[in-house]
Design a protein around this motif. Structure first.
Motif, mmCIF file in Angstrom:
data_model
loop_
_atom_site.group_PDB
_atom_site.id
_atom_site.type_symbol
_atom_site.label_atom_id
_atom_site.label_comp_id
_atom_site.label_asym_id
_atom_site.label_seq_id
_atom_site.Cartn_x
_atom_site.Cartn_y
_atom_site.Cartn_z
ATOM 1 N N SER B 36 0.823 -1.205 0.000
ATOM 2 C CA SER B 36 0.000 0.000 0.000
ATOM 3 C C SER B 36 0.860 1.259 0.000
ATOM 4 O O SER B 36 0.346 2.358 -0.080
ATOM 5 N N GLY B 37 2.177 1.076 0.103
ATOM 6 C CA GLY B 37 3.079 2.221 0.009
ATOM 7 C C GLY B 37 3.698 2.659 1.322
ATOM 8 O O GLY B 37 4.360 3.678 1.374
ATOM 9 N N VAL B 38 3.472 1.901 2.394
ATOM 10 C CA VAL B 38 4.011 2.317 3.693
ATOM 11 C C VAL B 38 4.887 1.221 4.284
ATOM 12 O O VAL B 38 4.459 0.083 4.443
ATOM 13 N N ALA B 83 -0.122 3.999 11.448
ATOM 14 C CA ALA B 83 -0.914 4.479 10.323
ATOM 15 C C ALA B 83 -1.253 5.953 10.475
ATOM 16 O O ALA B 83 -1.111 6.737 9.530
ATOM 17 N N ILE B 84 -1.665 6.342 11.688
ATOM 18 C CA ILE B 84 -2.027 7.750 11.890
ATOM 19 C C ILE B 84 -0.803 8.642 11.691
ATOM 20 O O ILE B 84 -0.864 9.684 11.053
ATOM 21 N N LEU B 85 0.339 8.204 12.209
ATOM 22 C CA LEU B 85 1.544 9.031 12.105
ATOM 23 C C LEU B 85 2.031 9.149 10.662
ATOM 24 O O LEU B 85 2.498 10.201 10.247
ATOM 25 N N THR B 86 1.933 8.060 9.898
ATOM 26 C CA THR B 86 2.568 8.085 8.575
ATOM 27 C C THR B 86 1.614 8.417 7.435
ATOM 28 O O THR B 86 2.056 8.890 6.406
ATOM 29 N N VAL B 87 0.311 8.173 7.610
ATOM 30 C CA VAL B 87 -0.579 8.394 6.467
ATOM 31 C C VAL B 87 -1.186 9.804 6.464
ATOM 32 O O VAL B 87 -0.745 10.640 5.685
ATOM 33 N N PRO B 88 -2.148 10.116 7.358
ATOM 34 C CA PRO B 88 -2.661 11.488 7.280
ATOM 35 C C PRO B 88 -1.619 12.520 7.693
ATOM 36 O O PRO B 88 -1.577 13.610 7.137
ATOM 37 N N LEU B 89 -0.763 12.185 8.672
ATOM 38 C CA LEU B 89 0.231 13.168 9.109
ATOM 39 C C LEU B 89 1.482 13.135 8.235
ATOM 40 O O LEU B 89 2.269 14.075 8.239
ATOM 41 N N GLY B 90 1.690 12.048 7.507
ATOM 42 C CA GLY B 90 2.798 11.989 6.551
ATOM 43 C C GLY B 90 4.183 12.076 7.165
ATOM 44 O O GLY B 90 5.116 12.560 6.529
ATOM 45 N N LEU B 91 4.350 11.601 8.406
ATOM 46 C CA LEU B 91 5.677 11.671 9.035
ATOM 47 C C LEU B 91 6.595 10.589 8.484
ATOM 48 O O LEU B 91 6.158 9.678 7.781
ATOM 49 N N SER B 92 7.875 10.687 8.817
ATOM 50 C CA SER B 92 8.863 9.725 8.318
ATOM 51 C C SER B 92 8.479 8.305 8.720
ATOM 52 O O SER B 92 8.285 7.998 9.893
ATOM 53 N N GLY B 195 -7.937 5.848 3.656
ATOM 54 C CA GLY B 195 -8.662 4.679 4.134
ATOM 55 C C GLY B 195 -7.954 3.395 3.745
ATOM 56 O O GLY B 195 -7.735 2.500 4.573
ATOM 57 N N LEU B 196 -7.562 3.293 2.471
ATOM 58 C CA LEU B 196 -6.911 2.078 1.989
ATOM 59 C C LEU B 196 -5.579 1.855 2.696
ATOM 60 O O LEU B 196 -5.269 0.758 3.152
ATOM 61 N N ARG B 197 -4.780 2.918 2.789
ATOM 62 C CA ARG B 197 -3.449 2.754 3.388
ATOM 63 C C ARG B 197 -3.549 2.426 4.870
ATOM 64 O O ARG B 197 -2.865 1.519 5.362
ATOM 65 N N PRO B 307 4.834 9.885 1.167
ATOM 66 C CA PRO B 307 3.531 10.254 1.722
ATOM 67 C C PRO B 307 2.681 10.982 0.677
ATOM 68 O O PRO B 307 3.219 11.557 -0.269
ATOM 69 N N TRP B 308 1.389 10.879 0.851
ATOM 70 C CA TRP B 308 0.465 11.527 -0.086
ATOM 71 C C TRP B 308 -0.443 12.428 0.718
ATOM 72 O O TRP B 308 -0.923 12.047 1.782
ATOM 73 N N PHE B 309 -0.657 13.624 0.227
ATOM 74 C CA PHE B 309 -1.546 14.546 0.930
ATOM 75 C C PHE B 309 -2.699 14.950 0.041
ATOM 76 O O PHE B 309 -2.507 15.219 -1.146
ATOM 77 N N LYS B 310 -3.875 14.983 0.616
ATOM 78 C CA LYS B 310 -5.057 15.332 -0.147
ATOM 79 C C LYS B 310 -4.966 16.766 -0.655
ATOM 80 O O LYS B 310 -4.505 17.650 0.041
ATOM 81 N N GLY B 311 -5.400 16.968 -1.894
ATOM 82 C CA GLY B 311 -5.439 18.318 -2.439
ATOM 83 C C GLY B 311 -4.090 18.871 -2.845
ATOM 84 O O GLY B 311 -3.946 20.027 -3.169
ATOM 85 N N GLN B 312 -3.069 18.006 -2.815
ATOM 86 C CA GLN B 312 -1.723 18.457 -3.192
ATOM 87 C C GLN B 312 -1.239 17.529 -4.281
ATOM 88 O O GLN B 312 -1.130 16.336 -4.069
ATOM 89 N N ARG B 313 -1.033 18.033 -5.479
ATOM 90 C CA ARG B 313 -0.654 17.131 -6.546
ATOM 91 C C ARG B 313 0.416 17.749 -7.421
ATOM 92 O O ARG B 313 0.906 18.770 -7.154
#
Lengths: 505, 313
Positions: B36-38, B83-92, B195-197, B307-313
């Motif tokens: 899933s990329g993490v 998951a919370i630290l690395t996916v929505p927050l995008g930390l290392s 959600g998937l990640r 990491p991937w952030f919503k609305g940023q492409r």
């Protein structure tokens, strides 16, 4: 039927920090209409479409989309799923395809029940085949997307939208990566789809295709809509004036007598990243006071050629001579010393060191010269003086010469590179995609500088995907395909296009 | 001659499969996260937490299967933090993962010590027993190798098939593969990247914890410090060896299990001439060699570590 409105954007505005991306933009779209959205880089075209598709949340304004019965309903903003449900499909400039899945899996992604235990693709495949048959958009469905050509990937993107029953299709710079022939085919397909009732918005900054294929043109400048015109009433002059706000006269090319050869490649072979991009015994001469243009779709060996001339790749056989001196040592330094100036393809990555200051980047190719350093220490005052002079001379704007270079805009980074290259008075200038991603103003500045260098007596090797730019600047054009070079028989676009696609008669 | 004898003995292959079992759980868990990329470097700690939670539940009186469920939930909990630290927050992903490893390991030891402050020999539980399937276990060679393993080994093999099926035959699998290759593709089709990640990390971590639980509930019958002993890290290497494919992951785990079972037996044969540490090193060295040969061709999930952030492409 052609009169009913399917989409209406009402006074959309969006700011990013202090930058206004869109200000009160209003656009209407009718059923079966092809609208082209025109504007320079940074005019706000992509931002506007990203708001339509729910990627960005507008600060103010509203969007209405017709439902299947033709009644306009307000669209929930900021949700891609809502846009999809309303029948809006978007093909991004950077494709949104998973390269490890097959074409059909990409098309079906997100349309199936996620928690089904198995997949039944029979009806889906029928529907896609039917769409392909109706529109002429063909792509191999069971091949992994990573193995498809760019044109095929784009067709998969469009099929993806049509499979979701899109009634409004947005294409963001669809021809940027296509050969002229592929682009013509694409527009022919779009035309069929529009006659079928699909409404299309395509973003572009190529005037030729906008005039040839759209029904109506809307022009954006600095985030505002500055004009809207039926295509039949428009011509290049009217539109480019709307786009830039003033006339930009094409730089005149003076006739010059061509001098002695400055670059000679003899039977040169070099390995590229793929078989297609490897050089296979090419011969090429660039003389003083001459601009030689290399046309071709990227990935056909242009990068390998540039790497060899920059000293980043060692040829496997053949000879390379700069100013009649054969080169034996292929390092960036040795080629720089023998008189090659380089404007790299990826200016952010290869052209500058983003974390270093503007002043340092301006001096970085001549750190050993005595006016910059003394006993191995940089002379700070001289460095700054040098930067001040060049910033003024080349109109490099930004937060100052002490600031990190990555803070500069793309156009100003390119000006910095031009300043560095031209001040060294190179015998040969290698300009690889020098105007890619620049707006008209900055691009014409690059063209002007290249013509100045030509007048001074430098030879220029100009690699570009923009045929208009090559035709405007080059003394002669050579087409690169599959690692081989073919001289263009004439400046006829169609002929060059065929050679770019590898159709050698 | 002795080498051949070892390789042909049924008891060697049974041991190889037994040693491989926790690795199968671990490598599947790491594979689910990474596809899933993490990257989930919390694996070593999640093993310890799973071992601890499963054992403690049973020791407190729960059934073995309830114990397994507790282990899986504990793993899912630590996975959720990652998951919370690395996916929505995008930390290392590296820093978060290593943090989870240290945190989960210490919490497990702490809980153990708090529950049993003054115990010199670790209390034992009644572990999973070999499933003696009547007729099948009497088949020569195959019988003892396959049909005298515990239920957990069967669970591991079943999970390999399940994971393969999900990734190759279901829409969810397609979406999970896509999100590790190009999250923008998933987002543009209206699916939730977050959600998937996050779901993948939680599920993968639960799977890792089962690997830990195998140690206390099947291989041994008690919990002790340092029992994970680098098995989590081996799994991280095995995922690369497996090129992120469930079938090859099973193969990789078996290969490592075989190396390990082999070195133990070889030690008794030629241990007089060669120091025992050389044998202990052998499986790891062989793993590194196998990795060097295979990993050069491995196809990484393209979005791994990005990491991937919503609305940023």
């Amino acid at each position: 039927m052609i009169n009913d409105t399917v989409l209406s954007l009402n006074k959309l505005s969006k700011r990013f920090g202090t930058v206004v991306a869109n200000e009160s933009v209003t656009i209407n779209l009718k059923r079966g209409e092809i609208l082209s959205l025109l504007g320079e880089n940074g005019a706000g075209k992509t931002t506007l479409m990203n708001m339509l598709f729910g990627h960005y949340m507008p600060d103010s304004g509203s969007i209405q989309v017709a439902n299947t019965q033709g009644q306009l309903k307000p669209l929930t903003l900021g949700h891609p799923q809502a846009a999809l449900d309303a029948g809006i499909g978007m093909v991004h400039q950077h494709f949104t395809l998973a390269e490890n899945l097959s074409a059909i899996d990409n098309i079906l992604l997100g349309s199936e029940n996620l928690f089904a235990w198995r997949r039944s693709m029979g009806t889906a495949r029928e529907k896609i085949k039917d769409i392909m048959h109706r529109t002429g958009l063909n792509a191999p469905l069971d091949t992994i997307v990573g193995k498809l050509s760019v044109g095929e990937r784009q067709r998969v993107e469009i099929l993806k939208a049509l499979y979701r029953d899109a009634r409004i299709l947005v294409l963001d710079e669809p021809t940027a990566v296509l050969t002229p022939q592929e682009a013509d085919t694409l527009f022919a397909n779009i035309d069929i789809m529009a006659k079928d009732g699909l409404s299309v918005i395509f973003i572009s900054h190529k005037l030729r295709e906008v005039l040839a294929f759209s029904h109506r043109i809307a022009v954006l400048r600095h985030g505002k809509k500055v004009g809207e015109i039926a295509t039949k009433d428009a011509d290049e002059k009217i539109i480019s004036q709307l786009m830039v706000g003033a006339d930009t006269p094409a730089t005149p090319r003076e006739p010059l007598t061509i001098g002695a050869p400055v670059l000679q490649l003899t039977h040169l072979c070099a390995a590229g990243t793929s078989a297609r991009s490897s050089l296979e015994g090419i011969n090429l001469t660039v003389s003083a006071s001459e601009i030689v243009g290399i046309a071709g779709i990227s990935g056909n060996g242009q990068s390998t050629l540039a790497k060899v001339i920059s000293g980043l790749t060692k040829p496997t056989s053949g000879e390379l001579a700069i100013d009649n001196q054969p080169i034996h040592k292929f390092t960036p330094t040795s080629l720089l010393k023998s008189g090659v100036g380089r404007i790299p393809e990826d200016r952010h990555h290869d052209g500058i060191i983003g974390a270093m200051s503007v002043a340092e980047n301006l001096a970085i190719e001549r750190l050993d010269s005595s006016d910059i350093q003394q006993f191995g220490f940089l002379r700070d005052q001289e460095l700054k003086l040098n930067a001040q002079n060049l910033s003024q001379k080349y109109d490099i704007r930004g937060p100052g010469i002490e600031a990190q270079t990555r803070l500069l805009s793309g156009g100003n980074i390119q000006k910095l590179i031009l300043a560095r290259v031209f001040e060294a008075s190179p015998k040969l200038i290698l300009a690889n995609q020098p105007t890619r991603g620049l707006d008209m103003g900055a691009a014409s500045e690059v063209g002007k500088r290249l013509l100045q260098a030509r007048k001074r007596g430098a030879g220029v090797l100009l690699i570009s995907e923009d045929l208009d730019e090559l035709l405007a600047l080059s003394d002669r054009i050579i087409i690169m395909h599959d690692g081989e070079l073919h001289a263009a028989p004439s400046n006829n676009r169609a002929q060059i296009g065929l050679l770019m696609a590898g159709e050698v008669s | 001659m002795e080498i051949l004898e070892i390789l042909l003995s049924e008891n060697f292959w049974a041991a190889a499969l037994r040693i491989a079992t926790p690795l199968i759980f671990g490598v599947l868990g790491a594979l689910i996260c990474e596809k899933s990329g993490v990257l989930n470097l919390g694996i070593e700690g999640i093993f310890a937490a799973g071992a601890m939670a499963g054992w403690m539940a049973v020791w407190l009186g729960a059934g073995l299967w309830t114990g397994l469920l507790c282990a899986a939930l504990t793993g899912a909990f630590f996975g959720l933090i990652h998951a919370i630290l690395t996916v929505p927050l995008g930390l290392s992903q590296h820093v978060s993962g290593l943090g989870i490893t240290m945190f989960a390991t210490s919490v497990s030891y702490f809980t153990y010590r708090t529950a049993l402050p003054q115990v010199s020999s670790p209390p034992r539980i009644e572990p999973f027993q070999p499933l003696d399937i009547p007729i099948l276990s009497d088949i020569p060679f195959l019988g003892p190798v396959l049909f005298q393993q515990t239920a957990m080994t069967w669970l591991a093999l079943f999970l390999v098939a399940l994971v393969w099926w999900v990734y190759n035959r279901t829409p969810l699998g397609q979406a999970l593969r896509a999100v590790g290759d190009n999250p923008n593709a998933v987002d543009a089709q209206g699916l939730s990247v977050y959600g998937l990640r996050m779901g993948a990390i939680v599920a993968g971590s639960a799977c890792m914890a089962l690997g830990g639980a195998f140690l206390t509930m099947s291989a041994f019958d008690a919990f002790f410090f340092g029992m994970v002993n680098g098995r989590g890290w081996i799994c991280i290497a095995l995922v690369i060896f497996a090129s992120w494919r469930p079938g090859k992951a099973l193969l990789g785990a078996l290969l490592f299990g075989a190396f390990d079972a082999f070195q133990v037996r070889l030690q008794t044969e030629v241990g007089a001439f060669v120091p025992s540490q050389v044998f202990l090193m052998a499986p790891y060295i062989l793993s590194i060699l196998a990795l060097v040969i295979v990993a050069r061709r491995a196809e990484y999930p393209r979005a791994l570590l990005t990491p991937w952030f919503k609305g940023q492409r």
